[in-house]
Scaffold this motif. Structure first.
Motif, PDB file in Angstrom:
ATOM      1  N   TRP A  62       1.268  -1.102   0.326  1.00 33.45           N
ATOM      2  CA  TRP A  62       0.168   0.337   0.021  1.00 33.45           C
ATOM      3  C   TRP A  62       1.202   0.937  -0.194  1.00 33.45           C
ATOM      4  N   PRO A  63       0.747   2.053  -0.958  1.00 34.57           N
ATOM      5  CA  PRO A  63       1.047   3.335  -0.484  1.00 34.57           C
ATOM      6  C   PRO A  63      -0.038   4.643   0.168  1.00 34.57           C
ATOM      7  N   ASN A  64       1.009   5.226   0.853  1.00 32.20           N
ATOM      8  CA  ASN A  64       0.810   6.282   2.037  1.00 32.20           C
ATOM      9  C   ASN A  64      -0.432   5.671   3.246  1.00 32.20           C
ATOM     10  N   ARG A  65      -0.799   5.767   4.191  1.00 33.39           N
ATOM     11  CA  ARG A  65      -1.153   5.466   5.625  1.00 33.39           C
ATOM     12  C   ARG A  65      -2.439   4.766   5.422  1.00 33.39           C
ATOM     13  N   VAL A  66      -2.210   2.859   6.960  1.00 31.38           N
ATOM     14  CA  VAL A  66      -3.399   2.759   6.681  1.00 31.38           C
ATOM     15  C   VAL A  66      -3.517   3.087   8.689  1.00 31.38           C
ATOM     16  N   GLU A  67      -4.691   4.120   8.346  1.00 31.06           N
ATOM     17  CA  GLU A  67      -5.405   4.024   9.985  1.00 31.06           C
ATOM     18  C   GLU A  67      -4.716   3.624  11.084  1.00 31.06           C
ATOM     19  N   ASP A  68      -3.614   3.372  12.287  1.00 29.44           N
ATOM     20  CA  ASP A  68      -3.817   2.809  13.158  1.00 29.44           C
ATOM     21  C   ASP A  68      -2.666   1.585  12.697  1.00 29.44           C
ATOM     22  N   GLY A  69      -2.792   1.054  11.967  1.00 30.40           N
ATOM     23  CA  GLY A  69      -1.836   0.162  11.283  1.00 30.40           C
ATOM     24  C   GLY A  69      -3.060  -0.797  11.887  1.00 30.40           C
ATOM     25  N   THR A  70      -4.449  -1.102  11.368  1.00 28.06           N
ATOM     26  CA  THR A  70      -5.067  -1.549  11.770  1.00 28.06           C
ATOM     27  C   THR A  70      -6.423  -1.191  10.045  1.00 28.06           C
ATOM     28  N   TRP A  71      -7.209  -2.726  10.268  1.00 26.78           N
ATOM     29  CA  TRP A  71      -7.481  -2.991   8.627  1.00 26.78           C
ATOM     30  C   TRP A  71      -8.513  -4.553   9.265  1.00 26.78           C
ATOM     31  N   MET A  72      -9.540  -4.480   8.506  1.00 27.07           N
ATOM     32  CA  MET A  72     -10.028  -5.735   8.791  1.00 27.07           C
ATOM     33  C   MET A  72     -10.310  -6.617   8.126  1.00 27.07           C
ATOM     34  N   LEU A  73      -9.748  -8.330   8.121  1.00 30.75           N
ATOM     35  CA  LEU A  73     -10.182  -9.705   7.304  1.00 30.75           C
ATOM     36  C   LEU A  73     -10.686 -10.383   7.278  1.00 30.75           C
ATOM     37  N   ASP A  74     -11.855 -10.095   7.380  1.00 28.16           N
ATOM     38  CA  ASP A  74     -12.740 -11.692   7.578  1.00 28.16           C
ATOM     39  C   ASP A  74     -13.649 -11.152   8.469  1.00 28.16           C
ATOM     40  N   GLY A  75     -13.524 -10.450   8.507  1.00 27.51           N
ATOM     41  CA  GLY A  75     -14.333  -9.972  10.235  1.00 27.51           C
ATOM     42  C   GLY A  75     -12.968  -9.427  11.399  1.00 27.51           C
ATOM     43  N   GLU A  76     -11.795  -9.937  11.088  1.00 23.89           N
ATOM     44  CA  GLU A  76     -11.137  -9.848  12.159  1.00 23.89           C
ATOM     45  C   GLU A  76      -9.827  -9.124  11.647  1.00 23.89           C
ATOM     46  N   PRO A  77      -9.817  -8.154  13.184  1.00 19.54           N
ATOM     47  CA  PRO A  77      -9.067  -7.108  12.589  1.00 19.54           C
ATOM     48  C   PRO A  77      -7.699  -7.427  12.578  1.00 19.54           C
ATOM     49  N   GLN A  78      -6.783  -7.286  11.896  1.00 18.97           N
ATOM     50  CA  GLN A  78      -5.377  -7.149  11.345  1.00 18.97           C
ATOM     51  C   GLN A  78      -4.436  -5.873  12.033  1.00 18.97           C
ATOM     52  N   HIS A  79      -3.762  -5.812  12.518  1.00 12.98           N
ATOM     53  CA  HIS A  79      -2.250  -5.140  12.891  1.00 12.98           C
ATOM     54  C   HIS A  79      -1.469  -5.266  12.758  1.00 12.98           C
ATOM     55  N   LEU A  80      -1.297  -3.884  11.499  1.00 16.08           N
ATOM     56  CA  LEU A  80       0.039  -3.869  10.877  1.00 16.08           C
ATOM     57  C   LEU A  80       1.236  -3.123  11.890  1.00 16.08           C
ATOM     58  N   ASP A  81       2.411  -3.022  11.858  1.00 12.87           N
ATOM     59  CA  ASP A  81       3.057  -2.589  12.672  1.00 12.87           C
ATOM     60  C   ASP A  81       3.408  -0.979  12.088  1.00 12.87           C
ATOM     61  N   VAL A  82       2.626  -0.208  13.821  1.00  8.96           N
ATOM     62  CA  VAL A  82       2.919   1.546  13.467  1.00  8.96           C
ATOM     63  C   VAL A  82       4.557   2.458  12.842  1.00  8.96           C
ATOM     64  N   THR A  83       4.312   2.892  11.796  1.00  7.97           N
ATOM     65  CA  THR A  83       5.508   3.376  11.527  1.00  7.97           C
ATOM     66  C   THR A  83       5.605   4.197  10.899  1.00  7.97           C
ATOM     67  N   GLU A  84       4.506   5.154  11.567  1.00  5.14           N
ATOM     68  CA  GLU A  84       4.178   6.487  11.858  1.00  5.14           C
ATOM     69  C   GLU A  84       3.645   7.145  13.326  1.00  5.14           C
ATOM     70  N   ARG A  85       4.905   7.281  13.519  1.00 10.39           N
ATOM     71  CA  ARG A  85       4.459   6.445  15.472  1.00 10.39           C
ATOM     72  C   ARG A  85       4.220   8.091  15.430  1.00 10.39           C
ATOM     73  N   ASP A  86       4.395   9.156  15.134  1.00  9.31           N
ATOM     74  CA  ASP A  86       3.938  10.477  15.833  1.00  9.31           C
ATOM     75  C   ASP A  86       2.496  10.685  15.072  1.00  9.31           C
ATOM     76  N   ARG A  87       1.795  10.219  14.688  1.00 12.64           N
ATOM     77  CA  ARG A  87       0.543   9.571  13.319  1.00 12.64           C
ATOM     78  C   ARG A  87      -0.265   8.186  13.940  1.00 12.64           C
ATOM     79  N   ASN A  88       0.452   7.888  14.616  1.00 10.52           N
ATOM     80  CA  ASN A  88      -0.199   6.413  14.622  1.00 10.52           C
ATOM     81  C   ASN A  88      -0.605   5.933  13.151  1.00 10.52           C
ATOM     82  N   ASN A  89       0.338   5.460  12.121  1.00  9.03           N
ATOM     83  CA  ASN A  89       0.016   4.875  11.181  1.00  9.03           C
ATOM     84  C   ASN A  89       0.814   4.031  10.773  1.00  9.03           C
ATOM     85  N   ALA A  90       0.102   2.901   9.608  1.00 13.06           N
ATOM     86  CA  ALA A  90       1.091   2.108   8.861  1.00 13.06           C
ATOM     87  C   ALA A  90       1.630   3.052   7.956  1.00 13.06           C
TER      88      ALA A  90
END
Length: 306
Positions: A62-90
């Motif tokens: 993905w380019p740009n950002r994933v909010e909180d490093g979190t997204w949903m897959l088949d109803g289950e939350p997926q947690h990416l590493d937060v790599t933009e720590r000051d904004r809490n994004n991946a």
């Protein structure tokens, strides 16, 4: 001592405008240098440095950002590493700190590959390639992504070049791009809405001086004419054009004033082709799902005229 970005792959080609030359790094497949006829067309960085502001790197899956490093897959939350720590994004995908393997290196082209392995937040196995090829009057960049998983894999692609036209101060360059919309964002640069551009300060269709811009803004519905999505024009008429295929329907424009150029801190301009909008893993805007065994390909490039 080896460079922190690994092997430096140099490609050259004789053109009608003089020698074309580019340097691509092993780390993140960054376009570290690109010139034609001795005219530098991207903001370079020292071989002894890491890419500042993600200069020239490939952004996948993905380019740009994933909010909180979190997204949903088949109803289950997926947690990416937060790599933009000051904004809490991946931010900017999973290959930013990955070394690419050499697939092919000729005088005028280089093809590199990198694999995204299953990991927390992205349980998919995807092999990617990028090919940089010098062509008459410019550079062509071709990407592939092959899904090695047994389930469809979400995927988006972007790239992060900062452009210039030789020694012309970037603030004096005119940026021209026609887009239907822009993404309004919160303080974390996560989109909160998509609004029309026409008649606003974000309307670049008639061209605006880069020195007037303070953008870190994603645009949608980018109009592509003869393959050209955006133009950067110097007062003397020299011009850099960013070309895209039909997959790159979004562009991020980024005009920071604190970039560590080789000449000192100053303003630069990134024109970032993207196949999906910011936070696409949550909104689905432009996100592809690559079926098992299938391949996705996309291409962009740079043209230069005097």
């Amino acid at each position: 001592m080896s460079a922190p970005t690994g092997t430096q792959y140099i490609i050259t080609r004789t053109t009608d405008q003089g020698e074309a030359r580019a340097t691509i790094t092993e780390l993140a497949a960054s376009l570290r240098e690109f010139s034609i006829g001795g005219v530098d067309l991207v903001e370079s960085y020292a071989e002894s440095a890491m890419p500042p502001f993600a200069d020239g790197i490939v952004l996948a899956p993905w380019p740009n950002r994933v909010e909180d490093g979190t997204w949903m897959l088949d109803g289950e939350p997926q947690h990416l590493d937060v790599t933009e720590r000051d904004r809490n994004n991946a931010i900017h995908g999973l290959l930013r700190n990955t070394g690419y393997s050499l697939i092919e290196h000729t005088a005028s082209a280089v093809t590199l590959g990198a694999t995204i392995f299953p990991q927390h937040g992205y349980p998919f196995h995807v092999h990617t390639t990028v090919r940089y090829e010098l062509v008459e009057g410019g550079l062509r960049v071709s990407h592939t992504a092959t899904n090695l998983s047994d389930a469809a894999a979400p995927y988006a692609l972007g790239t992060h070049p900062f452009f210039k036209v030789g020694d012309t101060p970037v603030a004096q360059l005119t940026l021209t791009m026609t887009a239907a919309t822009r993404f309004e964002s919160n303080e974390r640069l996560i989109p909160t809405g998509e609004v029309a551009v026409a008649g606003t300060e974000f309307d670049l269709s008639a061209g605006r001086s880069v020195g007037e811009l303070d953008f870190d803004t994603a645009f949608g519905g980018v109009e592509v004419i003869d393959g050209v999505a955006a133009r950067l024009t110097a007062p003397d008429g020299r011009e850099v054009r960013v070309t895209v295929d039909e997959n790159f329907t979004f562009i991020q424009i980024f005009t920071p004033r604190n970039f560590p150029t080789l000449a000192g801190i100053g303003q630069v301009v990134a024109i970032e082709p993207m196949t999906a909008a910011p936070n696409a893993f949550n909104t689905g805007r432009g996100l592809r799902w690559i079926e098992p065994g299938a391949e996705f390909s996309a291409a962009w490039g740079v043209e230069y005229s005097e």
